[in-house]
Design a protein around this motif. Structure first.
Motif, PDB file in Angstrom:
ATOM      1  N   PHE A 436       0.873  -1.399   0.031  1.00 18.02           N
ATOM      2  CA  PHE A 436       0.019  -0.033  -0.032  1.00 18.02           C
ATOM      3  C   PHE A 436       0.834   1.015   0.142  1.00 18.02           C
ATOM      4  CE2 PHE A 436      -2.983  -3.204   1.124  1.00 18.02           C
ATOM      5  CZ  PHE A 436      -4.082  -2.739   0.740  1.00 18.02           C
ATOM      6  N   GLY A 437       1.715   1.439  -1.047  1.00 19.82           N
ATOM      7  CA  GLY A 437       2.369   2.529  -1.239  1.00 19.82           C
ATOM      8  C   GLY A 437       3.648   2.712  -0.176  1.00 19.82           C
ATOM      9  N   GLY A 438       4.202   1.576   0.150  1.00 18.52           N
ATOM     10  CA  GLY A 438       5.269   1.571   1.432  1.00 18.52           C
ATOM     11  C   GLY A 438       4.926   2.165   2.681  1.00 18.52           C
ATOM     12  N   ARG A 439       3.647   1.696   3.138  1.00 19.75           N
ATOM     13  CA  ARG A 439       3.251   2.221   4.503  1.00 19.75           C
ATOM     14  C   ARG A 439       3.876   1.707   5.476  1.00 19.75           C
ATOM     15  NH1 ARG A 439      -0.601   4.566   1.162  1.00 19.75           N
ATOM     16  NH2 ARG A 439      -1.645   6.427   2.191  1.00 19.75           N
ATOM     17  N   ASP A 440       4.057   1.950   6.632  1.00 19.62           N
ATOM     18  CA  ASP A 440       4.273   1.212   7.887  1.00 19.62           C
ATOM     19  C   ASP A 440       3.564   0.398   8.516  1.00 19.62           C
ATOM     20  OD1 ASP A 440       6.809   1.795   9.696  1.00 19.62           O
ATOM     21  OD2 ASP A 440       5.127   1.726  11.108  1.00 19.62           O
ATOM     22  N   HIS A 441       4.289  -0.718   9.002  1.00 24.07           N
ATOM     23  CA  HIS A 441       3.222  -1.671   9.525  1.00 24.07           C
ATOM     24  C   HIS A 441       2.324  -1.108  10.798  1.00 24.07           C
ATOM     25  CE1 HIS A 441       6.272  -1.920  12.909  1.00 24.07           C
ATOM     26  NE2 HIS A 441       5.147  -2.630  13.668  1.00 24.07           N
TER      27      HIS A 441
END
Ligand code: ADP
Ligand code: MG
Length: 474
Positions: A436-441
């Motif tokens: 999802f666009g390099g989002r954080d966990h």
């Protein structure tokens, strides 16, 4: 034609090996033709009860099933039987109550059901009286224009069929309808025949399958009766041949058909043909026949769209007097995309079940009832699919699944997609975040919590999520 042929007269034991082999082949053909879903719902419960005086008696466990099978599959079962066994000319479907709901199908365990003396039976006899009925096939009363749901995929074929049915002069000749199995070719042809008969009863309309045409022709040859055969066919005002692909590779039948066709065309009679392929794609057809078949109006019926499927479900539900909630209709329209026949079969099962248990139709009951059918399409769900479906559902761009936009109308669907990704795939939170666009966990974790919370608060939102989940979860 079956290799193994044996004629029987008098009573035959249904334990006879050959009879069982024939019955198995009939069942196999039915399964191929009507599809796994319809077969399981309606045809699997049939059991062979008795063969007597050229008549096969077939047992079904309930009256409802008997009526259903007789009207929908009776003719087909009879013609398959006649092909397997030349001595069979009629079938009889009777109610044979069974202890078990699922009949034994294995040859060794299949019991020879006793025939109840007072069982109400419906006969599907071979029409043997002379006249048009003898060479044609009967028309299904449900296959009318009124009952045909028109949408983008079939509007052209529908308009062409209507035009032919409405005009007293020959408009397009021949009208050639083609399309995949279960998309409404036979329905449209019957509709044309009903309509012409109603408007102008003096016009003789002959409808039959190409298979039946061949059968009649072969029989005429055998009884050296080809003159009468030719006369019968060449004296009609409207000739309809269904599933013409069947005579591909059957050279002498094709030859005869070609002459019949030309004779009628020369006399200015209307011809309507259906096939599973366009004239130029028909296999095993002579070039001259292919080109003549395509020289009138060629109309194809395309695969159904989601909208058409929804329309069909609504129409059929109304006909059955059943209340199908919109969510269930959407679910079915999403899940069963193969053809209208399968869709009808699924809806029938759902409605029949609700009627039997006396409960309303819900998403849960639908999924339960169609369990086997839905599982047949089992596959792995990917995050990309989830994103696509969710984006479609909420009407946002797929790109917004990856974008940094935080506006509620894109952020919420994105959270839904993350939540479903967590629920339906085995991906870890960091993996999902990356998709999802390099989002954080932690963003993913937050999304999952948020959606769970909303589900608890808002039941219509919860239903929405549930619907999405079921649609994705094949
Ligand atoms: P085909 O001959 O193309 O294999 P059928 O005409 O037998 O398909 O259609 C299969 C089933 O689906 C039939 O019960 C028919 O009534 C139904 N059906 C197909 N298309 C439609 C439609 N557009 N509207 C309503 N019922 C349809
Ligand atoms: Mg058909």
């Amino acid at each position: 034609m079956a290799v193994e042929r044996r004629a029987y007269f008098g009573v035959i034991s249904v334990n006879d090996e050959i009879v069982h082999a024939q019955w198995d082949r009939v069942r196999g053909r039915l399964r191929d033709e009507f599809g796994e879903a319809a077969f399981k719902s309606w045809l699997n419960p049939l059991s062979l009860a008795e063969i007597k005086n050229g008549q096969v008696r077939i047992g079904v466990p309930t009256r409802f099933l008997r009526d259903w099978v007789a009207t929908h599959y009776g003719d087909r079962i009879r013609s398959l039987w006649s092909k397997e066994n030349a001595a069979i000319s009629a079938i009889d479907i009777i109610v044979v109550p069974t202890a078990a709901t699922t009949p034994a199908v294995s040859r060794t365990t299949r019991p020879a059901h006793p025939i109840l003396a007072n069982s109400a039976a419906i006969s599907v006899p071979t029409p043997e009286s002379p006249g048009m009925e003898e060479i044609g096939a009967s028309l299904d009363p449900r296959y009318t224009f009124d009952n045909f749901v028109v949408g983008k995929p079939n509007e052209f074929a529908y308009a062409a069929a209507r035009r032919v049915a409405d005009s007293d002069t020959v408009s397009f000749n021949p009208l050639f309808l083609y399309g995949g199995v279960g998309l409404g070719k036979t329905h449209l042809m019957h509709a044309v025949a009903w309509h012409i008969r109603e408007r102008n009863p003096s016009r003789s309309v002959l409808y039959l399958s190409a298979e039946k045409f061949m059968y009649r022709f072969v029989r005429a040859l055998r009884y050296q009766d080809t003159m009468a055969f030719k006369e019968q066919f060449r004296s009609v005002d409207v000739l309809m041949i269904d599933d013409v692909q069947f005579i591909g590779g059957k050279d002498s039948t094709q030859e005869e058909f070609f002459h019949t066709f030309n004779s009628l065309m020369d006399q200015g009679r209307q011809i309507i043909i259906s096939a599973d392929k366009s004239p130029s794609d028909l296999q095993g057809m002579e070039e001259r026949l292919r080109s003549r078949l395509g020289c009138g109006l060629v109309a194809d019926i395309h695969a159904t769209t989601y909208e058409l499927r929804l329309g069909i479900i609504a129409a059929k539900a109304e006909q059955m007097n059943a209340t199908v909630p919109p969510k269930v209709a959407e679910f079915l329209a999403h899940k069963i995309q193969s053809n209208v026949r399968e869709l009808e079969g699924a809806l029938n099962r759902v409605v029949a079940h609700a009627t039997l248990v006396g409960r309303d139709i819900t998403l849960e009951s639908t999924q339960d009832v169609l369990h086997d059918l839905l599982r047949a399409n089992d596959r792995r769900i990917t995050i990309e699919e989830i994103q696509k479906r969710v984006a479609e559902h909420f009407n946002i761009r797929i790109a917004d699944m990856h974008s940094a936009r935080r506006a509620r109308q894109v952020a919420r669907p994105r959270q839904v997609a993350m939540y479903l990704a967590k629920q339906l795939t085995s991906r870890s939170l960091p993996e999902i975040g990356r998709k999802f666009g390099g989002r954080d966990h932690t963003t993913v974790m937050h999304a999952v919590k948020k959606i769970e919370e909303l589900r608890g608060q808002d039941s219509s939102f919860a239903e929405d999520i549930e619907l999405l989940r079921r649609m994705l979860e094949n």
